[in-house]
Enzyme design. Structure first.
Site, PDB file in Angstrom:
ATOM      1  CG  ASN A   7      -1.930   1.088   1.227  1.00 36.57           C
ATOM      2  OD1 ASN A   7      -1.640   2.222   0.877  1.00 36.57           O
ATOM      3  ND2 ASN A   7      -3.147   0.769   1.647  1.00 36.57           N
ATOM      4  CG  HIS A  43      -8.200   3.338   1.070  1.00 37.30           C
ATOM      5  ND1 HIS A  43      -8.475   2.676   2.254  1.00 37.30           N
ATOM      6  CD2 HIS A  43      -9.339   4.019   0.772  1.00 37.30           C
ATOM      7  CE1 HIS A  43      -9.713   2.957   2.636  1.00 37.30           C
ATOM      8  NE2 HIS A  43     -10.246   3.781   1.753  1.00 37.30           N
ATOM      9  NE  ARG A  45      -9.006   6.779   4.369  1.00 37.39           N
ATOM     10  CZ  ARG A  45      -9.906   6.204   5.159  1.00 37.39           C
ATOM     11  NH1 ARG A  45     -11.126   6.734   5.251  1.00 37.39           N
ATOM     12  NH2 ARG A  45      -9.612   5.120   5.842  1.00 37.39           N
ATOM     13  CG  HIS A  50      -4.078   8.983   1.614  1.00 37.92           C
ATOM     14  ND1 HIS A  50      -4.957   8.264   0.824  1.00 37.92           N
ATOM     15  CD2 HIS A  50      -4.457   8.766   2.901  1.00 37.92           C
ATOM     16  CE1 HIS A  50      -5.818   7.628   1.604  1.00 37.92           C
ATOM     17  NE2 HIS A  50      -5.555   7.912   2.862  1.00 37.92           N
ATOM     18  CD  GLU A  75      -7.078  -1.388   1.054  1.00 32.74           C
ATOM     19  OE1 GLU A  75      -7.085  -0.346   1.744  1.00 32.74           O
ATOM     20  OE2 GLU A  75      -6.487  -2.420   1.398  1.00 32.74           O
ATOM     21  CB  THR A 105      -6.426   4.312   9.347  1.00 36.38           C
ATOM     22  OG1 THR A 105      -6.184   3.192   8.476  1.00 36.38           O
ATOM     23  CG2 THR A 105      -6.389   3.856  10.791  1.00 36.38           C
ATOM     24  CG  HIS A 198      -5.661  -1.914   9.797  1.00 31.29           C
ATOM     25  ND1 HIS A 198      -6.158  -0.948   8.956  1.00 31.29           N
ATOM     26  CD2 HIS A 198      -5.428  -1.301  10.970  1.00 31.29           C
ATOM     27  CE1 HIS A 198      -6.244   0.210   9.610  1.00 31.29           C
ATOM     28  NE2 HIS A 198      -5.797   0.019  10.833  1.00 31.29           N
ATOM     29  CG  ASP A 199      -1.933  -1.322  12.720  1.00 30.72           C
ATOM     30  OD1 ASP A 199      -1.576  -0.525  11.832  1.00 30.72           O
ATOM     31  OD2 ASP A 199      -2.499  -0.954  13.763  1.00 30.72           O
ATOM     32  N   GLY A 220       1.124  -1.390   4.302  1.00 29.86           N
ATOM     33  CA  GLY A 220       1.559  -0.069   3.897  1.00 29.86           C
ATOM     34  C   GLY A 220       2.313   0.672   4.980  1.00 29.86           C
ATOM     35  CG  HIS A 221       1.677   3.021   9.281  1.00 28.58           C
ATOM     36  ND1 HIS A 221       1.639   4.390   9.153  1.00 28.58           N
ATOM     37  CD2 HIS A 221       2.247   2.766  10.489  1.00 28.58           C
ATOM     38  CE1 HIS A 221       2.146   4.942  10.247  1.00 28.58           C
ATOM     39  NE2 HIS A 221       2.529   3.980  11.061  1.00 28.58           N
TER      40      HIS A 221
END
Length: 245
Positions: A7, A43, A45, A50, A75, A105, A198-199, A220-221
């Site tokens: 991501n 993703h 939004r 972003h 996404e 998020t 996620h995480d 991603g993060h």
């Protein structure tokens, strides 16, 4: 083999904090692909804080130059402009996620009591265009069953609860992981593929990669954060190494 979809939202976040074109989302995606990542996730939004629509089109054009050996995952919530963009670009996969007003998020998967008619229509139209559809859900029986009922191809299991449990120690991690195993087994029995995200990071992925039937992780993060210290190419390769071991 578990697919890694990187991501690249965080690259766009840094760019947008200053304006202009640096750092380039397309260059980041290219670096990830050249390091061996088999997929890219974005993703976009509604507020374009972003990833923008232009980014989606630019990344799609880049992926076409890789001759079909890299997947593109978009996404987003099923708002009209996002759905139209997905049909325009026709990525490999669209992951539909619920959005809460003001969230930074994603905070949860689709509730099992979400009315199915509208989602079923979006899912069916995307599948008719040859787009694989994944629904972002919590690791529980009811939402997994709901995803199957509305016609999804896959579920993406929301892994933040696992990540928080992992931080509390091995016992908590194992207990949390057991709920994901049950959800994955149910999804597989219903004919659904299993993604997760996620995480997830280099540490907790060592356990999570053992999830039965796991096909793809979207990261991603943590991956981009790690890249600040070791470089993006090396960060991607380290994540791939964890998934291959």
């Amino acid at each position: 083999m578990i697919t890694l979809s990187v991501n690249v939202n965080k690259v766009a976040t840094i760019r947008n904090s200053r304006g202009g074109r640096v750092p380039s989302v397309v260059d980041a995606a290219r670096t990830c692909l050249e390091a061996g990542a088999p997929g890219i996730t974005v993703h976009p939004r509604a507020d374009e804080r972003h990833i923008t629509g232009h980014d989606v089109r630019d990344v799609s054009a880049l992926l076409r130059t890789f001759g079909g050996r890299a997947e593109f995952n978009i996404e987003g919530d099923p708002r009209p402009d996002l759905v139209a963009l997905v049909h325009e670009v026709r990525p490999t996969q669209c992951t539909l996620v619920p959005v809460r007003p003001g969230e930074i998020t994603s905070q949860a998967g689709w509730p099992a009591d979400t009315p199915p008619a509208a989602i079923s229509r979006v899912v069916g139209n995307m599948r008719s265009d040859g787009i694989r559809v994944s629904l972002f859900v919590d690791p529980a029986e009811a939402p997994v069953q709901w995803a199957a009922d509305v016609g999804a191809d896959r579920v993406e299991l929301y892994t933040e609860p696992f990540a928080r449990a992992f931080e509390r120690g091995p016992d908590a991690a194992r207990q949390s992981f057991a709920t994901y195993v049950a959800a994955a087994e149910l999804a597989h029995s219903l004919g659904l593929g299993i993604n997760a995200g996620h995480d997830l990071d280099l540490e907790n992925l060592v356990l999570f990669r053992t999830l039965p039937h796991l096909e793809e992780v979207s990261i991603g993060h943590a991956l981009i954060s790690h890249a600040l210290f070791v470089g993006l190419d090396r960060s991607v390769r380290e994540y791939l190494s964890v998934l291959l071991n």
